[in-house]
Design a protein around this motif. Structure first.
Motif, PDB file in Angstrom:
ATOM      1  N   ARG A 180       0.656  57.279   7.701  1.00  0.00           N
ATOM      2  CA  ARG A 180       1.299  57.246   9.021  1.00  0.00           C
ATOM      3  C   ARG A 180      -0.050  56.961  10.128  1.00  0.00           C
ATOM      4  N   GLY A 181       0.146  56.275  10.883  1.00  0.00           N
ATOM      5  CA  GLY A 181      -0.712  56.089  12.134  1.00  0.00           C
ATOM      6  C   GLY A 181      -0.939  57.429  12.789  1.00  0.00           C
ATOM      7  N   GLY A 182      -2.000  57.775  13.539  1.00  0.00           N
ATOM      8  CA  GLY A 182      -2.047  59.243  14.177  1.00  0.00           C
ATOM      9  C   GLY A 182      -2.578  60.199  13.419  1.00  0.00           C
ATOM     10  N   LEU A 183      -2.707  60.066  11.945  1.00  0.00           N
ATOM     11  CA  LEU A 183      -3.251  61.368  11.221  1.00  0.00           C
ATOM     12  C   LEU A 183      -4.581  61.383  11.313  1.00  0.00           C
ATOM     13  N   VAL A 184      -5.460  60.387  11.715  1.00  0.00           N
ATOM     14  CA  VAL A 184      -6.680  60.302  11.827  1.00  0.00           C
ATOM     15  C   VAL A 184      -7.392  59.770  13.241  1.00  0.00           C
ATOM     16  N   ASP A 185      -8.413  60.622  13.720  1.00  0.00           N
ATOM     17  CA  ASP A 185      -8.886  60.343  14.556  1.00  0.00           C
ATOM     18  C   ASP A 185      -9.862  58.862  14.587  1.00  0.00           C
ATOM     19  N   GLU A 186      -9.274  57.711  14.816  1.00  0.00           N
ATOM     20  CA  GLU A 186      -9.816  56.478  14.566  1.00  0.00           C
ATOM     21  C   GLU A 186     -11.102  56.203  15.139  1.00  0.00           C
ATOM     22  N   GLU A 187     -11.320  56.732  16.435  1.00  0.00           N
ATOM     23  CA  GLU A 187     -12.513  56.524  17.413  1.00  0.00           C
ATOM     24  C   GLU A 187     -13.668  57.409  16.378  1.00  0.00           C
ATOM     25  N   ALA A 188     -13.292  58.537  16.264  1.00  0.00           N
ATOM     26  CA  ALA A 188     -14.393  59.386  15.606  1.00  0.00           C
ATOM     27  C   ALA A 188     -14.773  59.016  14.229  1.00  0.00           C
ATOM     28  N   LEU A 189     -13.669  58.292  13.510  1.00  0.00           N
ATOM     29  CA  LEU A 189     -14.086  57.654  12.334  1.00  0.00           C
ATOM     30  C   LEU A 189     -15.032  56.468  12.385  1.00  0.00           C
ATOM     31  N   ALA A 190     -14.614  55.783  13.442  1.00  0.00           N
ATOM     32  CA  ALA A 190     -15.523  54.549  13.667  1.00  0.00           C
ATOM     33  C   ALA A 190     -17.049  54.843  13.877  1.00  0.00           C
ATOM     34  N   GLU A 191     -17.137  55.932  14.669  1.00  0.00           N
ATOM     35  CA  GLU A 191     -18.600  56.374  14.944  1.00  0.00           C
ATOM     36  C   GLU A 191     -19.133  56.769  13.701  1.00  0.00           C
ATOM     37  N   LEU A 192     -18.436  57.554  12.794  1.00  0.00           N
ATOM     38  CA  LEU A 192     -19.093  57.935  11.418  1.00  0.00           C
ATOM     39  C   LEU A 192     -19.383  57.001  10.613  1.00  0.00           C
ATOM     40  N   ILE A 193     -18.509  55.933  10.717  1.00  0.00           N
ATOM     41  CA  ILE A 193     -18.885  54.891   9.637  1.00  0.00           C
ATOM     42  C   ILE A 193     -20.338  54.097  10.163  1.00  0.00           C
ATOM     43  N   THR A 194     -20.266  53.856  11.775  1.00  0.00           N
ATOM     44  CA  THR A 194     -21.228  53.015  12.185  1.00  0.00           C
ATOM     45  C   THR A 194     -22.475  54.073  11.957  1.00  0.00           C
ATOM     46  N   SER A 195     -22.478  55.284  11.958  1.00  0.00           N
ATOM     47  CA  SER A 195     -23.738  56.229  11.679  1.00  0.00           C
ATOM     48  C   SER A 195     -24.121  56.240  10.260  1.00  0.00           C
ATOM     49  N   GLY A 196     -23.119  55.772   9.462  1.00  0.00           N
ATOM     50  CA  GLY A 196     -23.570  55.744   7.911  1.00  0.00           C
ATOM     51  C   GLY A 196     -23.174  56.955   7.296  1.00  0.00           C
ATOM     52  N   HIS A 197     -22.333  57.889   8.018  1.00  0.00           N
ATOM     53  CA  HIS A 197     -21.825  59.272   7.287  1.00  0.00           C
ATOM     54  C   HIS A 197     -20.705  58.885   6.402  1.00  0.00           C
ATOM     55  N   VAL A 198     -19.716  58.095   6.978  1.00  0.00           N
ATOM     56  CA  VAL A 198     -18.585  57.464   6.131  1.00  0.00           C
ATOM     57  C   VAL A 198     -18.861  56.189   5.514  1.00  0.00           C
ATOM     58  N   ALA A 199     -18.631  56.135   4.254  1.00  0.00           N
ATOM     59  CA  ALA A 199     -19.435  54.934   3.452  1.00  0.00           C
ATOM     60  C   ALA A 199     -18.119  53.657   3.653  1.00  0.00           C
ATOM     61  N   GLY A 200     -16.868  53.998   4.170  1.00  0.00           N
ATOM     62  CA  GLY A 200     -15.937  53.031   4.173  1.00  0.00           C
ATOM     63  C   GLY A 200     -14.512  53.462   4.405  1.00  0.00           C
ATOM     64  N   ALA A 201     -13.682  52.676   4.797  1.00  0.00           N
ATOM     65  CA  ALA A 201     -12.235  53.076   4.959  1.00  0.00           C
ATOM     66  C   ALA A 201     -11.341  51.834   4.727  1.00  0.00           C
ATOM     67  N   GLY A 202      -9.987  52.539   4.064  1.00  0.00           N
ATOM     68  CA  GLY A 202      -9.103  51.585   4.047  1.00  0.00           C
ATOM     69  C   GLY A 202      -8.003  51.931   4.723  1.00  0.00           C
ATOM     70  N   PHE A 203      -7.192  51.157   5.618  1.00  0.00           N
ATOM     71  CA  PHE A 203      -6.142  51.561   6.410  1.00  0.00           C
ATOM     72  C   PHE A 203      -5.299  50.566   6.437  1.00  0.00           C
ATOM     73  N   ASP A 204      -3.974  51.122   6.218  1.00  0.00           N
ATOM     74  CA  ASP A 204      -2.700  50.176   6.390  1.00  0.00           C
ATOM     75  C   ASP A 204      -1.866  50.497   7.426  1.00  0.00           C
ATOM     76  N   VAL A 205      -2.320  51.789   8.383  1.00  0.00           N
ATOM     77  CA  VAL A 205      -1.270  52.126   9.252  1.00  0.00           C
ATOM     78  C   VAL A 205      -2.442  52.540  10.357  1.00  0.00           C
ATOM     79  N   PHE A 206      -1.724  52.622  11.533  1.00  0.00           N
ATOM     80  CA  PHE A 206      -2.865  52.466  12.699  1.00  0.00           C
ATOM     81  C   PHE A 206      -1.778  53.414  13.802  1.00  0.00           C
ATOM     82  N   LYS A 207      -2.639  54.056  14.679  1.00  0.00           N
ATOM     83  CA  LYS A 207      -2.083  55.013  15.931  1.00  0.00           C
ATOM     84  C   LYS A 207      -1.112  54.161  16.713  1.00  0.00           C
ATOM     85  N   GLU A 208      -1.648  52.943  17.091  1.00  0.00           N
ATOM     86  CA  GLU A 208      -0.747  52.047  17.467  1.00  0.00           C
ATOM     87  C   GLU A 208      -0.283  50.686  16.832  1.00  0.00           C
TER      88      GLU A 208
END
Length: 531
Positions: free
Chosen positions: A234-262
């Protein structure tokens, strides 16, 4: 006269034929669900309405549905149905909770592979005539640790598939017992441990007050460097903005999303980031899944309209028409008792013991059991119903036992529910008065007489002077009206409890004020669905 059903969304012709073969008059109008004015105009002709997600069954639609007896949703989600208004109208709402489990689980596994090997980006690069072999260095799934948040129906399938891929599987699920985890071949862990150990994290929980933003900025920061995160739930389970920042910084290596907050997601912080695979809510979008849920809803609706049998109903117990009139208040009481204990219990449940005393012991105990278990499970899964709740409980290794006995006390009949965890036992009892209203009559062995309200506050304390004054003054100073106030104690000077029926739930700062007094060992807000 044969019952008449409207199919207002795109169900398969095979499903429509099931209605015809069962002798039901059916109108297949797959686009009318998108035309709310037309739907309101014609809905009064029909006994049943079969839908997917495009049709919005609002209060306005239901106001025109004078003949409607049942709404069948081909799929699990019923956010597009006003269930409260449907209940008031006496309309049963059915869904098909198990038809797309495998499909959604497979999509999560597919996204895991796609992220691990950067398949979408590598494909786009190759299509563009490039040959960037060294650019797309992936990782194997074999030997990696998969953290599964939510090990229920879909999460359990993901666990099984991941073990087949030789992954180490750890799972966080408050309702997963250690025995069940062992049988599943997974290691049960707390959320913080999962975050720090997992190479891949996949979510399989509904969106509730407890699970909202479960992968918050704070929790995402606890994950190990190089983690990959999958969300097909379900969307809303993950802070999408925070995740985007961690992907950009290289802390998170990748993500697969089928659902979104909006949704529809036409713009999102995760879009166009490296090694982020996004799909437009395709979890249930396979030919097999769509066919399965369509066939199931046609069979369920036909059974109800022709025989009165109720399957996978979200707002009605599975009882016969003869039983419904007598059992209705007891079914609601059973749900309230379960909801009370469910909201009070955070640790995994090992067993649920239900005692039926007196007149209620002669009723349909299977239906009452289902209502108790559904009430307990709704805390973590609001989509659970009286049919699916016992199945989910069994899958999680929860033992359910029932005892019935002749009248043994002052009440003509009562129900007592006891939940057993590794740490404690917790019990509550209730009865139905002659006015048909459920009442709580005992909590933790302490006798009380409490009316059930939508918003309640439960406190425990040592039996000392000043408790009533503190509760009353604190509620009054913060504009919270007390509709009813019930007290009980084990013995003078011993453990005591209070149960307040409020017009509105007090805000968190008010609860903190009560806790700060030092008078209370527990302050717990409770919510009950009275409709």
């Amino acid at each position: 006269m044969a019952p008449k059903v409207l199919v207002s969304d795109k169900l398969s012709e095979t499903a429509v034929q099931i209605f015809r073969d069962r002798g039901i008059d059916v109108d297949f109008m797959p686009d009318v669900g998108k035309d709310k004015e037309k739907l309101a105009e014609i809905i009064g002709q029909y006994d049943g309405l079969a839908i997917r997600s495009a049709t919005k069954v609002t209060e306005t639609i239901l106001r025109h549905a004078d003949k409607l007896k049942v709404i069948g949703r081909a799929g699990i989600g019923t956010d597009n149905i006003d269930k409260v208004e449907a209940s008031k109208k006496g309309v049963i709402v059915m869904n098909t909770p198990f038809g797309n489990m495998i499909t959604t689980a497979e999509h999560a596994i597919a996204l895991m592979f796609a992220v691990a090997r950067q398949i979408p980006e590598a494909s786009a690069s190759t299509h563009a005539g490039k040959w960037e072999k060294s650019k797309f260095m992936g990782v194997e799934l074999t030997g990696k640790t998969l953290g599964v948040i939510g090990a229920g129906n879909i999460g359990g399938i993901v666990c099984d598939r991941a073990r087949g891929l030789k992954m180490k599987v750890i799972a966080y699920d408050p309702f997963l017992g250690h025995d069940k985890a062992e049988k599943m071949g997974v290691e049960k862990v707390e959320l913080d441990e999962l975050l720090t150990r997992a190479d891949f994290i996949t979510l399989h929980v509904p969106f509730t007050e407890q699970t909202a933003n479960i992968l918050s900025r704070e929790n995402l920061a606890k994950t190990k460097k190089g983690v990959r995160i999958i969300n097909c739930a379900r969307g809303g389970l993950v802070d999408e903005e925070a995740l985007a920042e961690l992907i950009t910084s290289g802390h998170v290596a990748g993500a697969g999303f089928d659902v979104f907050k909006e949704e529809p997601a036409t713009d999102n912080p995760l879009f166009n980031l490296p090694n982020v695979v996004c799909t437009p809510h395709l979890g249930a979008a396979t030919t097999e899944a769509q066919e399965n849920v369509a066939l199931q809803v046609a069979e369920q609706m036909s059974d109800y309209l022709l025989t009165g049998a109720v399957t996978n109903a979200l707002n009605m117990p599975s009882v016969t028409a003869e039983e419904a009139k007598v059992m209705g208040p007891w079914v609601k009481l059973a749900d309230h008792l379960g909801a009370f204990i469910g909201q009070m219990t955070d640790e995994p449940i090992k067993a649920i013991n239900i005692l039926y005393d007196g007149s209620v012991a002669t009723m349909n105990l299977d239906a009452l059991n289902c209502s108790v278990v559904a009430g307990i499970m709704k805390r973590v899964n609001p989509d659970v119903n009286m049919v699916s709740a016992p199945v989910i409980a069994r899958e999680r290794g929860i033992q359910i036992s029932t005892t019935n006995q002749d009248k043994s006390g002052a009440f003509e009949g009562y129900i007592k529910v006891t939940v057993v965890t590794a740490k404690r036992e917790r019990s509550i009892a209730g009865t139905v008065f002659s006015d048909g209203k459920p009442r709580f009559i005992q909590i933790k062995g302490i006798n009380i007489d409490a009316e059930v309200g939508s918003h309640m506050l439960y406190t425990t304390n040592e039996d000392v002077p000043g408790i009533i004054g503190t509760l009353g003054q604190t509620m009054g100073e913060n504009g919270v009206n007390i509709a009813n106030f019930t007290l009980g104690r084990a013995a003078a000077g011993g453990e005591a409890i209070a149960l307040l029926y409020l017009d509105a739930q007090p805000p968190a700062p008010v609860l903190k004020k009560l806790e700060a007094t030092g008078l209370f060992t527990q302050v717990k807000p409770l919510e009950f669905a009275l409709a």
